[in-house]
Motif scaffolding. Sequence first.
Motif, PDB file in Angstrom:
ATOM      1  N   GLN A  46       0.917  -1.293  -0.145  1.00  0.00           N
ATOM      2  CA  GLN A  46      -0.189  -0.234  -0.131  1.00  0.00           C
ATOM      3  C   GLN A  46       0.865   1.767  -0.131  1.00  0.00           C
ATOM      4  O   GLN A  46       2.209   0.890   0.126  1.00  0.00           O
ATOM      5  CB  GLN A  46      -0.526  -0.338   0.945  1.00  0.00           C
ATOM      6  N   VAL A  47       0.103   2.230  -0.610  1.00  0.00           N
ATOM      7  CA  VAL A  47       0.926   3.721   0.418  1.00  0.00           C
ATOM      8  C   VAL A  47       1.572   3.861   0.743  1.00  0.00           C
ATOM      9  O   VAL A  47       0.634   3.782   2.148  1.00  0.00           O
ATOM     10  CB  VAL A  47      -0.494   5.020  -1.271  1.00  0.00           C
ATOM     11  N   LYS A  99       4.893   1.760  -4.349  1.00  0.00           N
ATOM     12  CA  LYS A  99       3.373   2.095  -4.238  1.00  0.00           C
ATOM     13  C   LYS A  99       3.626   3.084  -3.964  1.00  0.00           C
ATOM     14  O   LYS A  99       2.563   4.314  -3.678  1.00  0.00           O
ATOM     15  CB  LYS A  99       2.104   1.423  -3.841  1.00  0.00           C
ATOM     16  N   GLY A 100       4.478   3.973  -3.269  1.00  0.00           N
ATOM     17  CA  GLY A 100       4.503   5.495  -2.607  1.00  0.00           C
ATOM     18  C   GLY A 100       4.380   6.177  -1.095  1.00  0.00           C
ATOM     19  O   GLY A 100       4.313   5.057  -0.232  1.00  0.00           O
ATOM     20  N   GLU A 128       8.823   7.863  -5.390  1.00  0.00           N
ATOM     21  CA  GLU A 128       7.702   8.446  -5.624  1.00  0.00           C
ATOM     22  C   GLU A 128       6.921   9.350  -4.522  1.00  0.00           C
ATOM     23  O   GLU A 128       6.188   8.034  -3.543  1.00  0.00           O
ATOM     24  CB  GLU A 128       6.338   7.737  -6.159  1.00  0.00           C
ATOM     25  N   ALA A 167      -4.858   4.506   1.673  1.00  0.00           N
ATOM     26  CA  ALA A 167      -3.757   3.651   1.689  1.00  0.00           C
ATOM     27  C   ALA A 167      -4.241   2.102   1.602  1.00  0.00           C
ATOM     28  O   ALA A 167      -3.494   1.510   1.629  1.00  0.00           O
ATOM     29  CB  ALA A 167      -2.994   4.261   2.860  1.00  0.00           C
ATOM     30  N   ALA A 171      -5.552   2.609  -2.374  1.00  0.00           N
ATOM     31  CA  ALA A 171      -5.854   3.369  -3.316  1.00  0.00           C
ATOM     32  C   ALA A 171      -4.233   3.960  -4.062  1.00  0.00           C
ATOM     33  O   ALA A 171      -2.960   3.816  -2.932  1.00  0.00           O
ATOM     34  CB  ALA A 171      -6.629   5.180  -2.245  1.00  0.00           C
ATOM     35  N   SER A 172      -3.925   4.367  -4.714  1.00  0.00           N
ATOM     36  CA  SER A 172      -3.446   4.930  -5.450  1.00  0.00           C
ATOM     37  C   SER A 172      -2.645   6.058  -4.482  1.00  0.00           C
ATOM     38  O   SER A 172      -3.176   6.789  -4.079  1.00  0.00           O
ATOM     39  CB  SER A 172      -3.462   5.435  -6.676  1.00  0.00           C
ATOM     40  N   LEU A 173      -1.074   6.181  -5.229  1.00  0.00           N
ATOM     41  CA  LEU A 173      -0.486   7.975  -4.221  1.00  0.00           C
ATOM     42  C   LEU A 173      -1.193   9.009  -4.365  1.00  0.00           C
ATOM     43  O   LEU A 173      -1.437   9.638  -3.834  1.00  0.00           O
ATOM     44  CB  LEU A 173       0.744   7.739  -4.443  1.00  0.00           C
ATOM     45  N   LYS A 174      -1.723   8.909  -5.566  1.00  0.00           N
ATOM     46  CA  LYS A 174      -2.836  10.255  -5.825  1.00  0.00           C
ATOM     47  C   LYS A 174      -3.649  10.569  -5.441  1.00  0.00           C
ATOM     48  O   LYS A 174      -3.718  12.040  -4.576  1.00  0.00           O
ATOM     49  CB  LYS A 174      -2.573  10.653  -7.180  1.00  0.00           C
ATOM     50  N   GLN A 175      -4.783   9.712  -5.582  1.00  0.00           N
ATOM     51  CA  GLN A 175      -5.736   9.507  -4.929  1.00  0.00           C
ATOM     52  C   GLN A 175      -6.169   9.810  -3.453  1.00  0.00           C
ATOM     53  O   GLN A 175      -6.224  10.428  -2.400  1.00  0.00           O
ATOM     54  CB  GLN A 175      -6.340   7.951  -4.720  1.00  0.00           C
TER      55      GLN A 175
END
Length: 588
Positions: A46-47, A99-100, A128, A167, A171-175
Motif C-alpha cells: 500500500q501507499v 506504491k509511493g 514517488e 491507503a 488506493a494510489s498515491l495520487k488518490q
Amino acid sequence: MSAKHFINDPTHLVNTALSSIPLTNPAVACDLENKIIYRKPGHAPQVSIISGGGSGHEPSFASFVGHGLLSGAVAGTIFASPSAEQVRRCILHRVEKDKGVLVVVMNYTGDVLNFGMAVEKARASGLEVDMVVVGDDAGVGRAKGGKVGRRGIAGTVLVQKVAGALAAKGASLKQVSDTAQLTANNLVSIGSSLSHVHVPGRNVAETGDDELKESEVEIGMGIHNEPGSERKTTDLPGLVKTMLSHCLDASDKDRNFLQISPNDEVVLLVNNLGGVSVLELGGITNEVVGQLAKDWNIKPVRVLAGTFMTSLNGLGFSISLLKVTDTELGAGNSMLELLAAPAEASGWSAAVTSETWQKGETSTKQVDHAVADEVQPSNLRLDPGLAKSVLTTGLNRLIAAEPDITNYDTIVGDGDCGIGLKRGAEAILKMLDKTKETDDVVIFLQNIIQVVEVTMDGTSGAIYAIFLNALAHGLRQNSPSSPQPVTPATWGKALESSLQSLSKYTPAQPGDRTLIDALDPFVKTLSKSGDIESSARAAEDGAKGTKGMKASLGRTVYVGGEGWQEVPDPGAHGLAELLLGLSEGLRK
C-alpha cells in the motif's frame, strides 16, 4: 505550571517512551537510534503514510503507527523537529515504498523544512513521494500569521486517519495525497489553555507577566506554549462561545478560514491537551456540542473526544471541525467511512486483534543500506574536468567573501551565515578532490548534496539542500532516453522546477530580504537567456537590492538595532558571490 516529573532527563524520557510503543502493539517496531516507529513487514502492499514532529504531543504521532493509520512516525526531541536525515531514513529504510509514500506534516517551519528536505532527497533518488502540510489553527488570524500561515494542531490526526484508511484500501498515491489535502483544506481548529507547560530538564523561570494568572485562560495558545490571540477571564460557556466564534463567524475576515453552514455534515473532534481529566473533558464536549446546536444550528454527524494530540500535560483542550466533503472516490471511500474504518494503532480507539498478537514474533525489516542509498544514473552528461574547475572557482570566491557575509550577518542576524557557507564550500572542495570523477550530471550533483546535508545546518542549510535535491529531481525528469550533453535549456527547466518545489516549504519571495532575492532572478534569467554571465549579474543586482529592504522572514524581522538598512541580506550576497564565481569559472 507544574515542574514535577517522574522522569526529568528529556533524552531518557523520549527514548523510553518510544521503546514502550512496540510493547503495546506487536505489529510495530522501534528504530531508537533514529527515533522512528514503523510497521513491521508482511502486510499487503500500500501507499505508506509517514508523519512526525517534536516529542511531547503523544499519542501523536508514534502511537498512531499501525494498520489503517500511519506506516511510520519520526520523533524529534521535546517540541523540536526531527532532522531531515531521520526522516530520510524512515522513507528509504523503514517503510514500504513500492506504491509511493505520503508525508503528512504540521505547519511549523522546522517540520516543513526538515521533512521537505527528506522528501526532495527521496524524489531525487527516483522515489514517488508527496507531502501534505496541515495548517488548521484559527487561533492566530491572517494579519498576525502573515506568510507563515496557520499552525498545525489536533485536526491533523483526522487527515492522517482518512489518508491511512484510504491507503489500506489499496488506493494510489495520487488518490491518497489528493484526499489528504482535501481533508486538510476543510479543517479548522482552535485551542485554549489555563497554563503553560514545563518541559522536563529545563529550568523553571520566575513566574512573571508571561504566565497566566489564576483566573485567566489563553485562547489560541499553540501546542509548544506559543502565544494565542487573547487572554481573558471567563467561564467554560464563555470560553467555548469565543472559540467557536473564531472558527465559524463568517464576518470575521481575519479568522474565517472555512465556510460551514447548517446544511453541511460536520465531524467534531474535542482534544485533550494532556492535563484535563476524562471527567472534565466529558463536560467540555457536552458544552461544545450544545453550543454548536444552539448558536450555529450545527449538529455534528460524528463526535470524537479524547486525547489525540497533547502539549505534554497541558491544562487545556482544542476544538476541531471537519466539513465532510465528497472525495469522489465512490462507495466505501467517503470521509465518514474512512474515519470509521478500523485502525490498529495503540493511540487510536480500535483494539489490537488476537491475530496481530500471534504474528508479533515476525522479524523487523532488514535493509541493505548500500543498495537503498544507491543513486540511479541519468542520461545527462557533462565534462567532469570543466565542472570541477568551474565549481572550484565559484566556491573559492564564496570562501573569500566570508568576512563580508559574516559582518553583514552580525548586523542583521546571529553572525553564523558566512561561517556556515564557508564550511559547506570547503567541504565540497574536499569532496571534489577525493571523489571519483563522473560525467553523469545527477550523480555529480548528488555528491554535492550529500556534503551540503552533512556540513550545512540551520535554515539556510535546509533551503540549499531542498533546492539541490529538487534540482536533481528536475534534471532526472528532463533526462533524455540516451546519453546526451546537458544543455542550458535543460538546466533552466530543472532550476525553474526546483524553485517551484522550494516554494512549497518556505513562503519567501523576491522582496522579502532573503537569499531568494538573488536566487529567483538568476533562475529566471538563465531560463530565458541560457547565459550564465547575465544570470549571475541578475543575482548580484538582486542581492544589492536588499539594502534598505525591510525583512518579512528570518531573524532580521526581529532585529531592532540600526545598520541593517546599509547592508545587503547576507544569504543573498553569499549566493550571488557563488554564482558570479561560477560565471567567472566558465570564462576561463
